[in-house]
Design a protein around this motif. Structure first.
Motif, PDB file in Angstrom:
ATOM      1  N   GLU A  88       0.822  -1.216   0.000  1.00  0.00           N
ATOM      2  CA  GLU A  88       0.000   0.000   0.000  1.00  0.00           C
ATOM      3  C   GLU A  88       0.855   1.266   0.000  1.00  0.00           C
ATOM      4  OE1 GLU A  88       0.989  -0.986   4.187  1.00  0.00           O
ATOM      5  OE2 GLU A  88       0.289  -2.174   2.484  1.00  0.00           O
ATOM      6  N   GLU A  89       2.106   1.150   0.382  1.00  0.00           N
ATOM      7  CA  GLU A  89       3.007   2.301   0.433  1.00  0.00           C
ATOM      8  C   GLU A  89       3.811   2.490  -0.856  1.00  0.00           C
ATOM      9  OE1 GLU A  89       3.008   4.344   2.932  1.00  0.00           O
ATOM     10  OE2 GLU A  89       1.725   3.154   4.235  1.00  0.00           O
ATOM     11  N   TRP A  90       3.837   1.489  -1.703  1.00  0.00           N
ATOM     12  CA  TRP A  90       4.724   1.493  -2.856  1.00  0.00           C
ATOM     13  C   TRP A  90       4.475   2.658  -3.808  1.00  0.00           C
ATOM     14  CZ3 TRP A  90       4.801   0.908  -8.184  1.00  0.00           C
ATOM     15  CH2 TRP A  90       6.017   0.561  -8.718  1.00  0.00           C
ATOM     16  N   LYS A  91       3.240   2.799  -4.302  1.00  0.00           N
ATOM     17  CA  LYS A  91       2.962   3.829  -5.311  1.00  0.00           C
ATOM     18  C   LYS A  91       3.200   5.254  -4.813  1.00  0.00           C
ATOM     19  CE  LYS A  91      -0.028   1.300  -8.418  1.00  0.00           C
ATOM     20  NZ  LYS A  91      -1.319   1.208  -9.062  1.00  0.00           N
ATOM     21  N   PRO A  92       2.675   5.646  -3.651  1.00  0.00           N
ATOM     22  CA  PRO A  92       2.922   7.032  -3.233  1.00  0.00           C
ATOM     23  C   PRO A  92       4.401   7.336  -3.008  1.00  0.00           C
ATOM     24  CG  PRO A  92       1.676   5.842  -1.536  1.00  0.00           C
ATOM     25  CD  PRO A  92       1.777   4.952  -2.733  1.00  0.00           C
ATOM     26  N   HIS A  93       5.139   6.388  -2.474  1.00  0.00           N
ATOM     27  CA  HIS A  93       6.556   6.646  -2.225  1.00  0.00           C
ATOM     28  C   HIS A  93       7.379   6.615  -3.506  1.00  0.00           C
ATOM     29  CE1 HIS A  93       6.387   7.174   2.054  1.00  0.00           C
ATOM     30  NE2 HIS A  93       5.539   6.159   2.120  1.00  0.00           N
ATOM     31  N   MET A  94       6.998   5.801  -4.462  1.00  0.00           N
ATOM     32  CA  MET A  94       7.705   5.804  -5.745  1.00  0.00           C
ATOM     33  C   MET A  94       7.484   7.130  -6.470  1.00  0.00           C
ATOM     34  SD  MET A  94       9.565   3.253  -5.756  1.00  0.00           S
ATOM     35  CE  MET A  94      10.168   2.842  -7.362  1.00  0.00           C
TER      36      MET A  94
ATOM     37  N   ARG B 278       7.029  10.025  -4.946  1.00  0.00           N
ATOM     38  CA  ARG B 278       7.893  10.979  -4.233  1.00  0.00           C
ATOM     39  C   ARG B 278       9.355  10.783  -4.606  1.00  0.00           C
ATOM     40  NH1 ARG B 278       7.064  10.533   1.903  1.00  0.00           N
ATOM     41  NH2 ARG B 278       8.718  12.071   1.855  1.00  0.00           N
ATOM     42  N   LEU B 279       9.769   9.543  -4.726  1.00  0.00           N
ATOM     43  CA  LEU B 279      11.143   9.238  -5.105  1.00  0.00           C
ATOM     44  C   LEU B 279      11.451   9.767  -6.508  1.00  0.00           C
ATOM     45  CD1 LEU B 279      13.833   7.797  -4.534  1.00  0.00           C
ATOM     46  CD2 LEU B 279      12.789   5.719  -5.429  1.00  0.00           C
TER      47      LEU B 279
ATOM     48  N   THR C 216      16.743  16.933  -5.615  1.00  0.00           N
ATOM     49  CA  THR C 216      16.908  16.864  -4.165  1.00  0.00           C
ATOM     50  C   THR C 216      17.437  15.509  -3.713  1.00  0.00           C
ATOM     51  OG1 THR C 216      14.574  16.263  -3.862  1.00  0.00           O
ATOM     52  CG2 THR C 216      15.142  18.598  -3.668  1.00  0.00           C
ATOM     53  N   LEU C 217      17.362  14.505  -4.579  1.00  0.00           N
ATOM     54  CA  LEU C 217      17.917  13.181  -4.313  1.00  0.00           C
ATOM     55  C   LEU C 217      18.809  12.808  -5.492  1.00  0.00           C
ATOM     56  CD1 LEU C 217      17.928  10.616  -2.527  1.00  0.00           C
ATOM     57  CD2 LEU C 217      16.034   9.797  -3.926  1.00  0.00           C
ATOM     58  N   LYS C 218      20.025  12.397  -5.190  1.00  0.00           N
ATOM     59  CA  LYS C 218      20.958  12.039  -6.253  1.00  0.00           C
ATOM     60  C   LYS C 218      21.501  10.640  -6.003  1.00  0.00           C
ATOM     61  CE  LYS C 218      22.200  16.738  -7.086  1.00  0.00           C
ATOM     62  NZ  LYS C 218      23.086  17.826  -7.002  1.00  0.00           N
ATOM     63  N   GLY C 219      21.584   9.865  -7.065  1.00  0.00           N
ATOM     64  CA  GLY C 219      22.169   8.540  -6.968  1.00  0.00           C
ATOM     65  C   GLY C 219      23.671   8.649  -6.778  1.00  0.00           C
TER      66      GLY C 219
END
Length: 81
Positions: A19-25, A27-28, A36-39
């Motif tokens: 249930e958390e996968w889609k919203p967090h993906m 955001r990612l 704001t996020l770099k590999g």
């Protein structure tokens, strides 16, 4: 409980939280897109099939920062394990 056992948490199984996968993906992906996020790839060099075990040990020791890459030469790729 973790501290008293000298344990640490290194990750989690995404499939345990469907249930958390889609919203967090979302955001990612947004964080990657806006910078704001770099590999990060760990700069430590590991070469050839013989370097795979060293790379795994390196990760298990918690020394890596980011992804660990093992460079495989064309001749190594044809080898059979």
């Amino acid at each position: 409980k973790l501290l008293s056992k000298s344990a640490s948490v290194r990750g989690f199984f995404l499939n345990n939280y469907p249930e958390e996968w889609k919203p967090h993906m979302r955001r990612l992906a947004a964080s990657l897109a806006d910078g704001t996020l770099k590999g990060v790839v760990d700069p430590t060099p590991f070469e050839g099939l013989e370097g795979v075990a060293d790379a795994i040990d390196y990760m298990y020791q918690g020394k890596n920062v980011g992804k660990v890459v093992v460079r495989i030469q064309a001749d190594d790729a044809k080898s059979r394990l």
